[in-house]
Design a protein around this motif. Structure first.
Motif: not given
Length: 164
Positions: A87-95, A117-125
């Motif tokens: 989980a920490v590694e995923d957060l590091q990659i996604d930051r 306006v810039v909206k964020h729905d979920g996690q966009v990768r």
């Protein structure tokens, strides 16, 4: 001629043989009982020695069962720590994703279009899957075209479905 009566002598001889027979029979019975008694003691000794070995093995088995339980809890802890590490590694990659996404969005946005306006729905990768730079650029262009809606001179950015 002199007549000698041999019957008492034969009777005494028969009596001595009878006594010797019963004495031998008694000695054999005593020897048999002694052998059986010794054999019983030997069997009892072997049984008690085997029981002592069984008790020792049971005690060692209980110790090993405790150690196995400890190992199982350690394995569970290891799995938990691995999950936390992932989980920490995923957060590091996604930051850095939002920074790269906004940077590329600014580069790809034509002059004269302003985002209110810039909206964020979920996690966009959009491009963190080991893509090449050309594939990243194509992905960003597709995303910028899909995200931008023109409304009276203003643009609104929405996430479309690029969820993980």
């Amino acid at each position: 001629m002199i007549l000698i009566n041999l019957l008492p002598h034969r009777e005494e001889k028969r009596q001595r043989r009878k006594i010797a027979f019963f004495a031998g029979l008694g000695a054999a019975a005593a020897a048999g009982l002694a052998i059986v008694g010794i054999w019983y003691l030997v069997v009892q000794q072997l049984t008690s020695a085997q029981q002592a070995r069984n008790d020792f093995l049971n005690a060692e088995i209980k110790k090993l069962e405790v150690q196995i339980k400890d190992i199982a809890t350690l394995r569970a802890e290891i799995e938990s720590l691995k999950a936390r590490q992932k989980a920490v590694e995923d957060l590091q990659i996604d930051r850095n994703v939002p920074v790269h996404l906004l940077n590329e969005l600014v580069k790809q946005t034509p002059e004269g279009i302003y985002f209110r306006v810039v909206k964020h729905d979920g996690q966009v990768r959009p491009f963190l899957d080991g893509s090449t730079p050309a594939a990243i650029m194509a992905q960003v262009q597709r995303l910028s075209e899909a995200f931008i809606e023109h409304r009276a001179g203003a643009a609104e950015v929405r996430g479309t479905g690029a969820h993980r």
